[in-house]
Scaffold this active site. Structure first.
Site, PDB file in Angstrom:
ATOM      1  N   GLU A   1     -18.889 -38.467  20.930  1.00  0.00           N
ATOM      2  CA  GLU A   1     -19.566 -38.162  19.413  1.00  0.00           C
ATOM      3  C   GLU A   1     -20.617 -37.322  20.734  1.00  0.00           C
ATOM      4  O   GLU A   1     -21.654 -36.638  20.432  1.00  0.00           O
ATOM      5  CB  GLU A   1     -20.531 -39.155  19.155  1.00  0.00           C
TER       6      GLU A   1
ATOM      7  N   GLY B   1     -15.949 -27.106  10.103  1.00  0.00           N
ATOM      8  CA  GLY B   1     -13.939 -26.635  10.927  1.00  0.00           C
ATOM      9  C   GLY B   1     -13.236 -28.248  10.589  1.00  0.00           C
ATOM     10  O   GLY B   1     -12.074 -27.919  10.704  1.00  0.00           O
TER      11      GLY B   1
ATOM     12  N   HIS C   1     -15.228 -40.503   5.049  1.00  0.00           N
ATOM     13  CA  HIS C   1     -16.792 -40.347   5.514  1.00  0.00           C
ATOM     14  C   HIS C   1     -17.840 -40.379   4.925  1.00  0.00           C
ATOM     15  O   HIS C   1     -18.271 -40.327   4.254  1.00  0.00           O
ATOM     16  CB  HIS C   1     -16.919 -38.997   5.561  1.00  0.00           C
TER      17      HIS C   1
ATOM     18  N   ASP D   1     -23.425 -40.245   8.667  1.00  0.00           N
ATOM     19  CA  ASP D   1     -23.368 -40.381  10.183  1.00  0.00           C
ATOM     20  C   ASP D   1     -22.590 -41.139  10.667  1.00  0.00           C
ATOM     21  O   ASP D   1     -23.027 -42.765  10.494  1.00  0.00           O
ATOM     22  CB  ASP D   1     -24.877 -39.935  10.717  1.00  0.00           C
ATOM     23  N   GLY D   2     -22.263 -41.780  11.638  1.00  0.00           N
ATOM     24  CA  GLY D   2     -21.995 -42.559  12.540  1.00  0.00           C
ATOM     25  C   GLY D   2     -20.408 -43.302  11.943  1.00  0.00           C
ATOM     26  O   GLY D   2     -19.925 -44.030  12.789  1.00  0.00           O
ATOM     27  N   ASN D   3     -19.799 -42.219  11.227  1.00  0.00           N
ATOM     28  CA  ASN D   3     -18.122 -42.558  11.025  1.00  0.00           C
ATOM     29  C   ASN D   3     -16.898 -42.854  11.903  1.00  0.00           C
ATOM     30  O   ASN D   3     -16.630 -43.533  11.760  1.00  0.00           O
ATOM     31  CB  ASN D   3     -18.057 -41.723   9.687  1.00  0.00           C
ATOM     32  N   GLY D   4     -17.007 -41.783  12.643  1.00  0.00           N
ATOM     33  CA  GLY D   4     -16.152 -41.872  14.190  1.00  0.00           C
ATOM     34  C   GLY D   4     -15.969 -43.419  14.944  1.00  0.00           C
ATOM     35  O   GLY D   4     -15.235 -43.777  14.842  1.00  0.00           O
ATOM     36  N   ARG D   5     -17.366 -43.696  14.798  1.00  0.00           N
ATOM     37  CA  ARG D   5     -17.848 -44.938  15.408  1.00  0.00           C
ATOM     38  C   ARG D   5     -17.670 -45.985  15.308  1.00  0.00           C
ATOM     39  O   ARG D   5     -17.109 -47.222  15.127  1.00  0.00           O
ATOM     40  CB  ARG D   5     -19.489 -44.544  16.168  1.00  0.00           C
TER      41      ARG D   5
ATOM     42  N   TYR E   1      -7.281 -36.172  20.583  1.00  0.00           N
ATOM     43  CA  TYR E   1      -7.619 -37.200  19.089  1.00  0.00           C
ATOM     44  C   TYR E   1      -8.422 -36.208  18.058  1.00  0.00           C
ATOM     45  O   TYR E   1      -7.316 -36.617  16.973  1.00  0.00           O
ATOM     46  CB  TYR E   1      -9.094 -38.059  20.077  1.00  0.00           C
TER      47      TYR E   1
END
Length: 316
Positions: free
Chosen positions: A56, A138, A182, A186-190, A218
């Site tokens: 991140e 993106g 989603h 914020d923080g969705n990937g974590r 990834y």
């Protein structure tokens, strides 16, 4: 629902069989000695914390992350946010271990609980689903309308319960589907990486660390999944599981001990460079730590018995 689904297999069967064999061997070794298990878990917590944050954009090095977690020392030249991210992710990893041991199911409460821990002090709405629409620069497509989040997560959770495919394929679906929904600003990937570990650990797999060095691969695999092709992402997660199992098995020492390919090559007809190529191709069971490929005597013997004679004859 997403165009991606898990009704059919999308990870190479031979690769999954290798993983299943490793898990079976690890199960036969359990319970691991407490000191060994503690060391492995601490190492994986550090690796997950460092790599998940680095993906991140966190600029702390692995060693700096280790010092912060173990000694509570502040690193000069690094931001307060980066220090908070390190502490939060480590605490969230501890929570995942606790939930996995208690066989607590993945549900709305635990999803929001993990987000609250990992994003505490970083966003105002930690632990709360978003209440507005967002755009991701993106991205192939925009996240769904915020009003659909609860229903879509319900559908995702129902799919986890009813799914009959391999656990690693289900974990891959979970990870992608979560970031696709989603649910947080914020923080969705974590949270997705934490949930992936929760799902795997609750099914007796060791935790995994998705590495910063593989960041482009990834995100590329996630974009393919956005377009309906889960295969690259499934293979990506499977490789991470395979690497983690290799590390846990190596703790027993003996023929499973991890040794640099340079050293192992000395007892084979092949060069270090050739064995490294076969490792990159996934044909030789090996794991890359830093810039060095490692394997075990068991893995090399298995490779030689299956491929050695045929390749030797071809080289002749």
């Amino acid at each position: 629902m997403s165009d991606t689904d898990i009704d059919t297999s999308f990870i190479d069967r031979t690769f999954l069989e290798r993983i299943d064999d490793k898990l079976e061997r690890l199960e036969s070794m359990r319970p691991l000695p407490p000191a060994v298990l503690r060391r492995l878990n601490e190492e994986m917590k550090l690796m997950h914390t460092y790599h998940s944050n680095a993906i991140e954009g966190n600029t702390l090095t692995l060693q700096e992350t280790k010092v912060i977690l173990e000694d509570g020392i502040t690193i000069g030249g690094k931001s307060l946010r980066e220090h908070i991210e390190a502490g939060n992710t480590a605490k969230a990893f501890d929570l995942v271990e606790e939930l996995a041991k208690g066989k607590v199911p993945i549900n709305h409460v635990n999803i929001q609980r993990l987000h609250e821990v990992v994003m505490a002090g970083l966003v105002e709405d930690s632990g709360q689903y978003r209440t507005r629409n967002v755009r991701i620069t993106g991205a192939v497509k925009s996240p769904p309308d915020w009003s659909k989040i609860i229903l879509m997560i319900d559908e995702m959770l129902d799919k986890l319960i009813s799914d009959k495919t391999h656990p690693i394929e289900t974990a891959s679906f979970l990870h992608h589907r979560f970031v696709e929904i989603h649910p947080f600003t914020d923080g969705n990937g974590r949270v997705a990486r934490l949930l992936t570990n929760l799902y795997l650990m609750s099914r007796r797999y060791p935790p995994v660390a998705l590495r910063k060095e593989d960041r482009k691969k990834y995100y590329s695999a996630l974009r393919s999944a956005d377009k309906g092709n889960l295969k690259p992402f499934g293979q990506f997660i499977a490789r991470a599981v395979d690497d983690s199992l290799t590390l846990y098995l190596s703790a027993s020492g003996g023929a499973d001990e991890l040794i640099p390919l340079k050293e192992l090559a000395e007892d084979t007809p092949y060069s270090q460079e050739y064995l490294s190529l076969r490792a990159r191709q996934g044909i030789l069971d090996a794991v890359k730590i830093g810039r060095i490929w490692y394997s075990s005597r068991n893995a090399v013997e298995s490779y030689l018995s299956e491929h050695g004679i045929k390749e030797s004859e071809q080289e002749d």
